[in-house]
Design an enzyme around this catalytic site. Structure first.
Site, mmCIF file in Angstrom:
data_model
loop_
_atom_site.group_PDB
_atom_site.id
_atom_site.type_symbol
_atom_site.label_atom_id
_atom_site.label_comp_id
_atom_site.label_asym_id
_atom_site.label_seq_id
_atom_site.Cartn_x
_atom_site.Cartn_y
_atom_site.Cartn_z
ATOM 1 N N ASP A 10 -1.680 6.572 6.248
ATOM 2 C CA ASP A 10 -2.777 5.680 5.872
ATOM 3 C C ASP A 10 -2.993 4.744 7.059
ATOM 4 O O ASP A 10 -2.114 3.948 7.395
ATOM 5 C CB ASP A 10 -2.351 4.888 4.622
ATOM 6 C CG ASP A 10 -3.352 3.806 4.216
ATOM 7 O OD1 ASP A 10 -4.362 3.611 4.917
ATOM 8 O OD2 ASP A 10 -3.114 3.165 3.170
ATOM 9 N N TRP A 50 0.827 -1.216 0.000
ATOM 10 C CA TRP A 50 0.000 0.000 0.000
ATOM 11 C C TRP A 50 0.858 1.262 0.000
ATOM 12 O O TRP A 50 0.526 2.244 -0.671
ATOM 13 C CB TRP A 50 -0.985 -0.008 1.163
ATOM 14 C CG TRP A 50 -1.968 -1.138 1.064
ATOM 15 C CD1 TRP A 50 -2.152 -2.152 1.956
ATOM 16 C CD2 TRP A 50 -2.905 -1.392 -0.005
ATOM 17 N NE1 TRP A 50 -3.129 -3.008 1.503
ATOM 18 C CE2 TRP A 50 -3.601 -2.566 0.312
ATOM 19 C CE3 TRP A 50 -3.200 -0.726 -1.206
ATOM 20 C CZ2 TRP A 50 -4.599 -3.106 -0.525
ATOM 21 C CZ3 TRP A 50 -4.187 -1.256 -2.045
ATOM 22 C CH2 TRP A 50 -4.870 -2.431 -1.688
ATOM 23 N N LYS A 83 -12.086 -1.854 6.451
ATOM 24 C CA LYS A 83 -11.265 -2.747 7.254
ATOM 25 C C LYS A 83 -11.811 -2.833 8.679
ATOM 26 O O LYS A 83 -11.998 -3.908 9.209
ATOM 27 C CB LYS A 83 -9.806 -2.271 7.286
ATOM 28 C CG LYS A 83 -9.199 -2.026 5.903
ATOM 29 C CD LYS A 83 -9.043 -3.313 5.096
ATOM 30 C CE LYS A 83 -8.936 -3.088 3.595
ATOM 31 N NZ LYS A 83 -7.692 -2.457 3.161
HETATM 32 C C1 PLP Z 1 -7.171 -2.012 1.877
HETATM 33 C C2 PLP Z 1 -6.157 -0.964 2.005
HETATM 34 C C3 PLP Z 1 -6.015 0.041 1.030
HETATM 35 C C4 PLP Z 1 -6.859 0.095 -0.218
HETATM 36 O O1 PLP Z 1 -8.175 0.405 0.090
HETATM 37 P P1 PLP Z 1 -9.230 0.703 -1.049
HETATM 38 O O2 PLP Z 1 -10.354 1.307 -0.282
HETATM 39 O O3 PLP Z 1 -9.563 -0.620 -1.671
HETATM 40 O O4 PLP Z 1 -8.636 1.625 -2.023
HETATM 41 C C5 PLP Z 1 -5.065 1.003 1.248
HETATM 42 N N1 PLP Z 1 -4.279 1.000 2.330
HETATM 43 C C6 PLP Z 1 -4.392 0.047 3.281
HETATM 44 C C7 PLP Z 1 -3.490 0.096 4.475
HETATM 45 C C8 PLP Z 1 -5.326 -0.961 3.146
HETATM 46 O O5 PLP Z 1 -5.426 -1.910 4.087
#
Ligand code: PLP
Length: 360
Positions: free
Chosen positions: A171, A101, A195
């Site tokens: 993030d 990511w 998540k």
């Molecule tokens: C799942 C995830 C993403 C991507 O998320 P989307 O909503 O599918 O774009 C980005 N960063 C992390 C840490 C993730 O777990």
């Protein structure tokens, strides 16, 4: 038909109480005679939903007044572009690469300016967090970027990097609301909600007010400008209305559970049960350096791909779903987010013990 224990990394398990409550309100939300899905996002009823969601989130995280909360669309991945478009005034940013990511975010930012990868754990398949106490932070960096909890590899920063005065952007998709956090340490904190908070499609951005300006990169689309959404209180266009409603219910659930300190203790207890088992197992092995282990995502392997596949198949038959590791790493991964009950982890460990006895 009963519910399974769902160890998916995302979209992931949600609190059963929240799903039941949403089901009860599905046809008639609080006497409006309609579902939240059918309701104007400019109606009184919806205004209450989005206002309450923000208020409860602010309370849970202790978000100071000089930060805005935005409920946006496009998932976490859209932020990979939105961040550089809004923050790259000098067209330079530093990225710490701790997994897929962060890597993807860096690649996207490269479309808009110079990206310096100031640290990486790629040499050891991202199984650790690099020492970030004295990194070569760029003089002219607009920000330093991290992925705080690495969903795929199961690592988490236990200490934030020393950014040497530069803005920190994080993030937190897969650790959002799993424990308290000090928002003032960041310029932007954001996460896709699928998540740990709600249904896919909504991303929450917590952003310091002084970073919300008209001074964005030329060509930045209206929809990717933080100021547009901040000025309109996330109602510039139709927001992901139903998703925000579910997030709001999860915030209320977290408050009823006792808040984020309580969640943290609960999550530590669950993670300890699983890590303690892994540490003494003769068959299974955790893949992450112990000091950097995530409380949310726990990858493990047997060391034998066929046995891993057998485990995934048999665990599914036992009501333990989605334990297969990410397609890029193989093995297994148990995601044990806020809504995963302790009993779910107990059931997993009991199953692993039995599997170990049968397969050693
Ligand atoms: C799942 C995830 C993403 C991507 O998320 P989307 O909503 O599918 O774009 C980005 N960063 C992390 C840490 C993730 O777990």
């Amino acid at each position: 038909m009963g519910r399974v224990y769902n160890f998916s990394a995302g979209p992931a398990v949600l609190p059963e109480e929240v799903l039941r409550s949403a089901a009860e309100e599905m046809l008639d939300y609080k006497g409006t005679g309609m579902s939240v899905m059918e309701m104007s996002h400019r109606s009184k009823a919806y205004e209450q939903i989005i206002t309450d969601a923000e208020t409860d989130l602010r309370e849970l995280l202790g978000i100071p007044d000089n930060y805005k909360v935005l409920f946006l669309q496009g998932g976490a991945s859209q932020q990979f572009a939105m961040i550089p478009m809004n923050l790259m005034k000098n067209k330079v940013a530093d990225y710490i690469i701790t997994g897929q990511w962060a890597k993807k975010a860096a690649q996207e930012a490269e479309k808009y300016g110079k990206v310096n990868r100031i640290a990486s754990s790629e040499d050891q398949t991202y199984s650790y967090i690099p020492d970030c106490s004295d990194l070569p932070v760029s003089e002219d960096a607009d920000y330093v970027y991290i992925c705080e909890n690495n969903t795929i590899y199961g690592t988490k920063y236990k200490e934030l990097p020393n950014t040497k005065g530069k803005l920190l952007v994080a993030d937190v998709s897969s650790c959002f609301l799993s424990e308290p956090m000090d928002v003032t340490k960041y310029g932007i904190v954001y996460g896709g909600v699928q998540k740990n908070i709600g249904p896919a499609g909504t991303v929450i951005v917590i952003i310091r007010e002084d970073l919300i300006t008209d001074d964005v990169l030329p060509g930045t689309p209206t929809m990717l400008t933080y100021k547009i959404h901040a000025d309109a209180k996330s109602l510039y266009n139709t927001p992901p209305a139903y998703g925000i409603y579910i997030c709001g219910k999860v915030f209320k659930w977290l408050k009823e559970m006792g808040g984020l300190e309580v969640m943290k203790a609960h999550n530590e207890k669950k993670a300890k049960l699983l890590y303690d088992f892994l540490d003494q197992s003769r068959l299974f092995k955790g893949t992450v350096v112990p000091k950097d282990r995530s409380l949310m995502n726990v990858p493990f392997v047997t060391g034998d791909a066929d046995l891993d596949a057998k485990f995934v198949k048999e665990s599914k038959a036992a009501g333990l779903e989605n334990l297969k590791g990410h397609r890029t790493v193989g093995g297994m991964r148990a995601s044990i987010y806020n809504a995963m009950p302790y009993e779910g982890v107990e059931a997993l460990v009991a199953f692993m013990k039995k599997f170990e006895e049968e397969n050693l």
